[in-house]
Design an enzyme around this catalytic site. Structure first.
Site, mmCIF file in Angstrom:
data_model
loop_
_atom_site.group_PDB
_atom_site.id
_atom_site.type_symbol
_atom_site.label_atom_id
_atom_site.label_comp_id
_atom_site.label_asym_id
_atom_site.label_seq_id
_atom_site.Cartn_x
_atom_site.Cartn_y
_atom_site.Cartn_z
ATOM 1 N N THR A 83 0.433 4.504 0.382
ATOM 2 C CA THR A 83 0.263 5.440 1.509
ATOM 3 C C THR A 83 0.766 5.300 2.669
ATOM 4 O OG1 THR A 83 -1.876 6.327 0.328
ATOM 5 C CG2 THR A 83 -1.442 6.963 2.680
ATOM 6 N N ASP A 123 12.441 1.343 12.671
ATOM 7 C CA ASP A 123 11.646 0.337 12.316
ATOM 8 C C ASP A 123 11.425 -0.645 13.571
ATOM 9 O OD1 ASP A 123 11.559 0.803 9.553
ATOM 10 O OD2 ASP A 123 13.752 0.508 9.537
ATOM 11 N N HIS A 158 4.942 5.432 6.497
ATOM 12 C CA HIS A 158 6.104 4.713 7.397
ATOM 13 C C HIS A 158 7.409 5.661 7.232
ATOM 14 C CE1 HIS A 158 8.675 1.240 8.648
ATOM 15 N NE2 HIS A 158 9.356 1.879 7.803
ATOM 16 N N GLU A 159 7.813 5.620 5.916
ATOM 17 C CA GLU A 159 8.985 6.427 5.780
ATOM 18 C C GLU A 159 8.965 7.694 6.455
ATOM 19 O OE1 GLU A 159 11.478 4.982 4.607
ATOM 20 O OE2 GLU A 159 10.306 3.048 3.896
ATOM 21 N N ASP A 211 0.760 -1.155 0.007
ATOM 22 C CA ASP A 211 0.116 -0.152 -0.036
ATOM 23 C C ASP A 211 0.751 1.111 0.154
ATOM 24 O OD1 ASP A 211 -2.799 1.142 0.643
ATOM 25 O OD2 ASP A 211 -1.510 2.293 1.859
ATOM 26 N N HIS A 217 10.142 8.146 9.947
ATOM 27 C CA HIS A 217 11.504 8.207 10.522
ATOM 28 C C HIS A 217 12.020 9.642 10.538
ATOM 29 C CE1 HIS A 217 12.260 3.978 10.117
ATOM 30 N NE2 HIS A 217 11.986 3.757 8.654
HETATM 31 ZN ZN ZN Z 1 11.370 2.089 8.151
#
Ligand code: ZN
Length: 226
Positions: free
Chosen positions: A155, A170, A160-161, A153, A164
């Site tokens: 989005t 993670d 998620h990125e 997915d 950071h």
């Molecule tokens: Zn990550």
């Protein structure tokens, strides 16, 4: 990470080299571009990835610090500016990610802008997938891989990125309800929202303004095993 601002700027911002993680850096290491922080789909992050995540976050913080020093009377909530112009394919997902994070946390704010951006998004083909990294000149960027964004997915990958950027490491073994579990729960997971623990963590990280965010981030990222 390259130290781009003069020491006087750092002290004006109330920052120390140690707080920025630069004091402990081995000589020469600052110049070398790090390996991508994050393959998104990896089931276990390596210490190399965690180190690159940390370098990426420090690059963002350094950029924000520079602007805060120039304008110490700025708002209490820290604004982090991103440039999405090099990732036009993902314009919708990037805007959506900023919206998701801005509606989820209160102490830090993501804002689009082409000049004076603290980090940027890029797009392309990379067998390593999507990741957050630094360019070897102390600038942070998020790379979005075409193939991976078709499998997973898009989005969720982008949000998620972007996690950071806000200092989250993670945690691939987590469930789908967790944003930083990334590709761990598999391609069928479409949740693009951070869970309550992730929201609190980001709010805590940025709670007492910028200097506190630095200290907290250092601890959190060290704990995650860099
Ligand atoms: Zn990550």
């Amino acid at each position: 990470m390259r130290l781009r601002m003069p020491l006087s700027v750092l002290s004006a911002a109330g920052l120390s080299l140690t707080a920025l993680g630069l004091g402990a850096a081995p000589a020469g290491a600052a110049e070398a571009p790090l390996a991508p922080a994050d393959s998104y789909a990896a089931y276990a992050g390596s210490s190399e990835e965690a180190a690159a995540n940390r370098a990426f976050f420090e690059a963002v913080l350094e950029s924000v610090a520079e602007k805060r020093a120039a304008d110490p009377t700025g708002a209490a909530a820290v604004t982090v500016v991103y440039n999405a112009s090099q990732a036009p394919t993902f314009a919708t997902q990037i805007a959506r990610s900023a919206q998701i994070w801005n509606s989820s946390v209160s102490n830090v704010r993501l804002q689009s802008g082409t000049s004076g951006a603290d980090f940027s998004y890029r797009e392309g083909n990379d067998s390593r997938g999507s990741y957050a990294s630094t360019d070897g000149h102390g600038r942070g960027y998020i790379f979005l891989d075409y193939a991976q964004n078709r499998t997973y997915d898009s989005t969720r990958v982008t949000a998620h990125e972007t996690g950071h950027v806000l200092g989250l490491p993670d945690h691939y073994s987590g469930p789908c309800s967790e944003l930083m579990s990334g590709g761990g729960p598999g391609p069928s997971c479409t949740n693009a929202y951070p869970n309550s623990a992730e929201r609190s963590r980001v709010n805590q990280l940025w709670a007492n303004g910028f200097a506190a965010a630095l200290d907290q981030a250092e601890k959190a990222l060290q704990k995650s095993g860099r």
